[in-house]
Scaffold this motif. Sequence first.
Motif, PDB file in Angstrom:
ATOM      1  N   ALA A 117      94.807  69.240  22.858  1.00 27.52           N
ATOM      2  CA  ALA A 117      93.402  69.641  22.946  1.00 27.52           C
ATOM      3  C   ALA A 117      93.307  71.157  22.839  1.00 27.52           C
ATOM      4  N   ILE A 118      92.640  71.634  21.780  1.00 31.36           N
ATOM      5  CA  ILE A 118      92.539  73.063  21.493  1.00 31.36           C
ATOM      6  C   ILE A 118      91.092  73.490  21.719  1.00 31.36           C
ATOM      7  N   PRO A 119      90.788  74.147  22.843  1.00 31.98           N
ATOM      8  CA  PRO A 119      89.404  74.544  23.098  1.00 31.98           C
ATOM      9  C   PRO A 119      88.961  75.629  22.121  1.00 31.98           C
ATOM     10  N   HIS A 120      87.643  75.832  22.037  1.00 32.96           N
ATOM     11  CA  HIS A 120      87.115  76.856  21.145  1.00 32.96           C
ATOM     12  C   HIS A 120      87.647  78.231  21.545  1.00 32.96           C
ATOM     13  N   GLN A 121      88.150  78.972  20.559  1.00 31.33           N
ATOM     14  CA  GLN A 121      88.716  80.292  20.790  1.00 31.33           C
ATOM     15  C   GLN A 121      88.206  81.253  19.726  1.00 31.33           C
ATOM     16  N   SER A 122      88.269  82.542  20.009  1.00 34.32           N
ATOM     17  CA  SER A 122      87.789  83.538  19.046  1.00 34.32           C
ATOM     18  C   SER A 122      88.671  83.590  17.818  1.00 34.32           C
ATOM     19  N   SER A 123      89.954  83.235  17.977  1.00 25.36           N
ATOM     20  CA  SER A 123      90.883  83.242  16.848  1.00 25.36           C
ATOM     21  C   SER A 123      92.003  82.244  17.113  1.00 25.36           C
ATOM     22  N   TYR A 124      92.508  81.650  16.029  1.00 26.00           N
ATOM     23  CA  TYR A 124      93.633  80.719  16.115  1.00 26.00           C
ATOM     24  C   TYR A 124      94.812  81.235  15.282  1.00 26.00           C
ATOM     25  N   SER A 125      94.751  82.498  14.905  1.00 23.34           N
ATOM     26  CA  SER A 125      95.706  83.031  13.933  1.00 23.34           C
ATOM     27  C   SER A 125      97.147  83.030  14.429  1.00 23.34           C
ATOM     28  N   ASP A 126      97.340  82.943  15.750  1.00 19.31           N
ATOM     29  CA  ASP A 126      98.705  82.965  16.276  1.00 19.31           C
ATOM     30  C   ASP A 126      99.317  81.572  16.381  1.00 19.31           C
ATOM     31  N   TYR A 127      98.671  80.559  15.772  1.00 14.70           N
ATOM     32  CA  TYR A 127      99.164  79.185  15.941  1.00 14.70           C
ATOM     33  C   TYR A 127     100.617  78.990  15.490  1.00 14.70           C
ATOM     34  N   PRO A 128     101.117  79.744  14.482  1.00 11.55           N
ATOM     35  CA  PRO A 128     102.533  79.518  14.113  1.00 11.55           C
ATOM     36  C   PRO A 128     103.515  79.817  15.249  1.00 11.55           C
ATOM     37  N   THR A 129     103.079  80.595  16.254  1.00 11.64           N
ATOM     38  CA  THR A 129     103.973  80.915  17.378  1.00 11.64           C
ATOM     39  C   THR A 129     103.863  79.902  18.521  1.00 11.64           C
ATOM     40  N   TRP A 130     102.904  78.979  18.419  1.00  9.62           N
ATOM     41  CA  TRP A 130     102.752  78.010  19.496  1.00  9.62           C
ATOM     42  C   TRP A 130     103.978  77.092  19.569  1.00  9.62           C
ATOM     43  N   VAL A 131     104.422  76.813  20.763  1.00  7.37           N
ATOM     44  CA  VAL A 131     105.541  75.887  20.959  1.00  7.37           C
ATOM     45  C   VAL A 131     104.947  74.495  21.183  1.00  7.37           C
ATOM     46  N   ILE A 132     105.065  73.647  20.171  1.00  7.04           N
ATOM     47  CA  ILE A 132     104.427  72.327  20.181  1.00  7.04           C
ATOM     48  C   ILE A 132     105.399  71.276  20.710  1.00  7.04           C
ATOM     49  N   PRO A 133     105.032  70.521  21.739  1.00  2.00           N
ATOM     50  CA  PRO A 133     105.922  69.473  22.235  1.00  2.00           C
ATOM     51  C   PRO A 133     106.090  68.346  21.216  1.00  2.00           C
ATOM     52  N   ALA A 134     107.212  67.686  21.294  1.00  2.01           N
ATOM     53  CA  ALA A 134     107.451  66.536  20.411  1.00  2.01           C
ATOM     54  C   ALA A 134     106.482  65.409  20.759  1.00  2.01           C
ATOM     55  N   LYS A 135     106.190  64.583  19.765  1.00  2.00           N
ATOM     56  CA  LYS A 135     105.314  63.437  20.000  1.00  2.00           C
ATOM     57  C   LYS A 135     105.923  62.518  21.056  1.00  2.00           C
ATOM     58  N   SER A 136     105.069  62.017  21.945  1.00  2.00           N
ATOM     59  CA  SER A 136     105.558  61.104  22.979  1.00  2.00           C
ATOM     60  C   SER A 136     105.506  59.648  22.527  1.00  2.00           C
ATOM     61  N   GLY A 137     104.813  59.400  21.424  1.00  2.00           N
ATOM     62  CA  GLY A 137     104.660  58.025  20.944  1.00  2.00           C
ATOM     63  C   GLY A 137     104.516  57.983  19.431  1.00  2.00           C
ATOM     64  N   ALA A 138     103.794  56.956  18.959  1.00  2.00           N
ATOM     65  CA  ALA A 138     103.711  56.701  17.522  1.00  2.00           C
ATOM     66  C   ALA A 138     102.635  57.525  16.820  1.00  2.00           C
ATOM     67  N   TRP A 139     101.754  58.179  17.551  1.00  5.41           N
ATOM     68  CA  TRP A 139     100.661  58.914  16.919  1.00  5.41           C
ATOM     69  C   TRP A 139     100.274  60.142  17.735  1.00  5.41           C
ATOM     70  N   ARG A 140      99.627  61.083  17.057  1.00  6.64           N
ATOM     71  CA  ARG A 140      99.122  62.273  17.740  1.00  6.64           C
ATOM     72  C   ARG A 140      97.741  62.626  17.207  1.00  6.64           C
ATOM     73  N   ILE A 141      96.839  62.924  18.144  1.00  6.78           N
ATOM     74  CA  ILE A 141      95.491  63.393  17.810  1.00  6.78           C
ATOM     75  C   ILE A 141      95.337  64.826  18.308  1.00  6.78           C
ATOM     76  N   VAL A 142      94.751  65.677  17.470  1.00  7.77           N
ATOM     77  CA  VAL A 142      94.372  67.025  17.891  1.00  7.77           C
ATOM     78  C   VAL A 142      92.863  67.050  18.081  1.00  7.77           C
ATOM     79  N   MET A 143      92.421  67.469  19.258  1.00  6.19           N
ATOM     80  CA  MET A 143      91.003  67.722  19.518  1.00  6.19           C
ATOM     81  C   MET A 143      90.742  69.208  19.314  1.00  6.19           C
ATOM     82  N   ALA A 144      89.667  69.557  18.595  1.00  4.83           N
ATOM     83  CA  ALA A 144      89.347  70.971  18.384  1.00  4.83           C
ATOM     84  C   ALA A 144      87.856  71.120  18.128  1.00  4.83           C
ATOM     85  N   HIS A 145      87.373  72.347  18.333  1.00  5.01           N
ATOM     86  CA  HIS A 145      85.954  72.644  18.110  1.00  5.01           C
ATOM     87  C   HIS A 145      85.860  73.918  17.281  1.00  5.01           C
TER      88      HIS A 145
END
Length: 365
Positions: A117-145
Amino acid sequence: MTGLLHCADLHLAADEKEYGFAVLREILEIAQDCNAVLFCGDLFDSYADLQKLQGEVVSLVEQILDSDCRVLFLPGNHERLRATKGAGLETLAWGKIELLAQEPFSYVDLADGDILAIPHQSSYSDYPTWVIPAKSGAWRIVMAHAAVAGMHYLGPDEEESGSVIDADLFSHCGADYAAMGHIHKATVESKAQTKIVFPGSARVWRKHETGPRQVIKLEIQNGNIAHKEMQLKSAGQFRSIPATVETDGSIHLPDSMDFDPNDWLHFELYGITEEIQAMHDSQQAISQDLQARRVSFDEANVQEMKNLRQNAFARKFETVWRQKMQECQLDTGNDSQQYEERREVLLRARQLALQSIYSLSQDRS
């Protein structure tokens, strides 16, 4: 099978509380057989509205949904709109509602998949540095605004406070489905392995948000995510309706209008009148007579021309023009699209003709 309900942009407001809560109730009733409901931003129209209505929203959620259905609330840009300095959402009591306000994202584990879940932010430009956890199951949904680069025209009608996400962010997060909010027009597009879905605003928030309002019901089985549009009857629709203004200020509405009491009726007025005040009186009478949620008028194509009815040629033209309108109705029969197209031409023709007659009469005087 996992069932989720994806909705966004309800914009609950204190000055339209009854309408907004009727739509919220319908959304929650649809969600009763789901594992979770995803509110993807702008559940409230402003921070002031959130302060006034938040407690009642929590109460309604807990009244309708049982413990088996989780309620995930991702803040949008309007939750902090006109907020006082230092105001926070985290200090409020949210009860059953799970507030997902942590930046840059929150992680939610569900039975056979997970959600970022990615809340509204002024910028998302640093997303390549985010440490993303591995999927816990068969699918993944991203929530964003936010808007998505390359998917939307961000013209003057869009909000200046909105941010834009690079579609590559969803690939970086390993998303199968992007549950979006912020853009009020329903949109579906696939980029790489991600299906990006904006359900559109859950209610008619502003002019020209045409078409039925909806939420998206997701059915997930063996990693496959199927989505189904669910229309919200209580939200009504925005309906733009052409109407003729007569020289005496009266307003001639279409002979038949199909609308629901929850609709917003917006009359596009065309014509020339001698009496602007009489036209405004007609608007008030129409607003009181029609059983609709909201009635509004656009006067941009109305001109005031004093003493026009004293011109014999103008009176003769009006008689002939009305005959043509009657013929148009008879000729087009039940073909409503053809009737509206021809009616539009006749309305424009009347406007131009009366303008010319008035201009000539003024030149001669």
